[in-house]
Design an enzyme around this catalytic site. Structure first.
Site, mmCIF file in Angstrom:
data_model
loop_
_atom_site.group_PDB
_atom_site.id
_atom_site.type_symbol
_atom_site.label_atom_id
_atom_site.label_comp_id
_atom_site.label_asym_id
_atom_site.label_seq_id
_atom_site.Cartn_x
_atom_site.Cartn_y
_atom_site.Cartn_z
ATOM 1 N N ALA A 1 -9.847 -10.330 42.126
ATOM 2 C CA ALA A 1 -10.758 -10.758 43.191
ATOM 3 C C ALA A 1 -11.563 -11.990 42.767
ATOM 4 C CB ALA A 1 -11.712 -9.618 43.556
ATOM 5 N N PRO A 2 -11.812 -12.904 43.719
ATOM 6 C CA PRO A 2 -11.499 -12.819 45.149
ATOM 7 C C PRO A 2 -10.100 -13.305 45.538
ATOM 8 C CG PRO A 2 -12.808 -14.770 44.730
ATOM 9 C CD PRO A 2 -12.702 -14.053 43.406
ATOM 10 N N LYS B 1 -7.136 -17.371 41.717
ATOM 11 C CA LYS B 1 -6.110 -17.554 40.695
ATOM 12 C C LYS B 1 -4.802 -16.881 41.104
ATOM 13 C CE LYS B 1 -9.215 -18.224 36.731
ATOM 14 N NZ LYS B 1 -10.512 -18.066 37.418
ATOM 15 N N ASP C 1 -8.944 0.865 37.506
ATOM 16 C CA ASP C 1 -9.067 0.442 36.112
ATOM 17 C C ASP C 1 -7.711 -0.038 35.579
ATOM 18 O OD1 ASP C 1 -9.148 1.079 33.019
ATOM 19 O OD2 ASP C 1 -11.227 1.006 33.711
ATOM 20 N N CYS D 1 -14.824 -17.157 32.167
ATOM 21 C CA CYS D 1 -15.649 -18.257 32.689
ATOM 22 C C CYS D 1 -16.908 -18.379 31.834
ATOM 23 C CB CYS D 1 -15.987 -18.039 34.158
ATOM 24 S SG CYS D 1 -16.862 -16.511 34.516
#
Length: 447
Positions: free
Chosen positions: A100-101, A104, A149, A219
């Site tokens: 998400a979102p 990528k 998960d 990131c």
């Protein structure tokens, strides 16, 4: 790539106080006429740098999945996916484990050859719904969205050629555009994130085929979550760490460790937000985590049913149709690349009596036959009224029944034309809530 020096890091604090880069990436399977002369992203030929952030909400093409608003740094996924796809030379089974979102994931989809099967997973349920919407708009039919998960994949066997893990991180690379990333940061957070990242990759490694690739990205900027974790994977998992070649002169920096091959996007150097990416390869002679026979039986189950053509879908797509207790009609697209439980599905509509009311996912799917429904072209104002789920006026002569509206030559969505009025079938949860401005703002890519 450029070398890292003190001057580049000295520029980082000032860069974090500037406006972020604005980028969009075009959907190569939904071409439209572009009038913008925006600069191309150096590492992604389908990406564009925009000079300022426009009002994307009021461009129907965004809602049609014709392009995706994405930070240019993240578009490196297109480059890496294309590099891997060229090496394999065939369709691949791809898992985006923290998807998400969907930026990528859609970048990878555009870089992969047709026939590749993509699984997009998200841990947080609310974010998984956003992921489903964005991937439905992008329109690629061989996609499965899962929520949960990453440990769920560890027992499935070595079924994926490529796994992308854009793992949860401390977010230092997002501090320019996210004040919350600044407020929540502590040294302790980086340690907690690094431990979670090692757990996630450990789960995913068991689902990767020998000779396959795991794309590790964050990131954030610190070495604890980046180079040190990659070194950990090399040492504990036996991972190979090939370099990722990138264009010269684009500001992408090298790893901070001589023992790790990686890419670093640093604000003030590369044109985008902070991002770290490294490539890990599972040795081709790696011992299987699940016996090959068990994996093969799962593939055989995926092909056991008898898929057939569907009148609403392209002939090259063979599917198995089913209807649940609520009347939702879905089709499963069996593929030898994935076990049956991960087969791609497409919701094509809802059964109402003897009829099926087609879905928005079908309208935006690139698998939709161009002649499956009557069509009507609408202008921008009408398209936006439709996207607000308002009543729309159809062109004179529009046939009664289910009609597919088009804007800029691309599917927009369905209406049911009753003659004196048309029922708007756009999903209520997707509708534009903002009032339409007068005049409408300039379009970012086309007029």
């Amino acid at each position: 790539m450029v070398s890292l020096d003190r001057q580049e890091f000295d520029a980082l604090p000032a860069a974090l106080d500037t406006e972020p880069e604005v980028g969009v990436r075009l959907n190569t399977r939904k071409p439209f006429r572009i009038t913008s002369d925006a600069e191309r992203v150096a590492w992604c030929p389908t990406g564009l740098h925009l000079p300022e952030r426009p009002s994307f909400t009021f461009d129907p093409l965004l809602h049609q999945g014709a392009y995706y608003v994405q930070d240019p740094s993240s578009m490196i996924m297109w480059h890496v996916a294309r590099m891997i796809a060229d090496e394999f030379g065939r369709p691949v089974a791809w898992l985006d484990a923290c998807a998400a979102p969907g930026g990528k994931t859609t970048a990878a989809i555009d870089a992969l050859p047709d026939g590749s099967a993509v699984v997009a997973n998200e841990y947080v349920a609310a974010r998984a719904e956003i992921l489903r919407e964005n991937l439905a708009k992008w329109g690629y039919p061989l996609v499965t969205v899962t929520q949960g998960d990453t440990s769920r994949f560890s027992g499935m066997g070595e079924i994926f050629d490529v796994i992308a893990a854009d793992v949860p991180c401390s977010g230092e690379g997002m501090m320019r555009k996210d004040d919350e990333a600044r407020r929540q940061w502590t040294p302790r957070l980086t340690e907690q994130c690094a431990a979670l990242q090692r757990e996630i990759v450990g789960n995913l490694w068991k689902a990767l085929r020998p000779g396959g690739y795991l794309i590790y990205s964050t990131c954030t900027l610190n070495t604890t979550e980046n180079e040190e974790n990659v070194a950990y994977f090399i040492n504990t998992l036996g991972a190979e760490n090939p370099a990722i070649p990138v264009p010269d002169g684009c500001g992408i920096m090298q790893s901070l460790s001589p023992d790790v091959a990686a890419l670093r996007f640093t604000p003030g150097c590369a044109r985008g937000e902070g991002l770290f990416m490294a490539l890990l390869r599972k040795p081709a002679d790696s011992a299987a985590a699940t016996p090959a026979a068990k994996t093969q039986r799962r593939r055989d189950k995926a092909m056991a049913a008898s898929p057939a053509e569907h009148p609403w879908l392209n002939a090259r797509i063979k599917v198995i149709e089913q209807t649940d207790q609520k009347g939702n009609v879905t089709v499963t697209v069996p593929t030898p690349l994935l076990p049956r439980e991960l087969s791609p599905t497409l919701t094509i509509g809802v059964r109402k009596g003897h009829d099926i009311i087609p879905s928005q996912q079908l309208a935006l799917s690139t698998a939709l036959r161009h002649d499956a429904f009557p069509t009507a072209d609408v202008d921008r104002q009408t398209a936006l009224q439709y996207l607000r789920r308002e009543t729309v006026a159809l062109p004179e002569g529009t046939p009664r029944g289910i009609v597919l509206l088009k804007y800029a030559g691309l599917p927009l969505g369905f209406v049911k034309n009753l003659g004196n009025r048309a029922n708007n079938l756009y999903p209520a949860s997707w509708r534009i809530l903002s009032q339409l401005p007068d005049p409408l703002p300039t379009l970012p890519l086309s007029e």
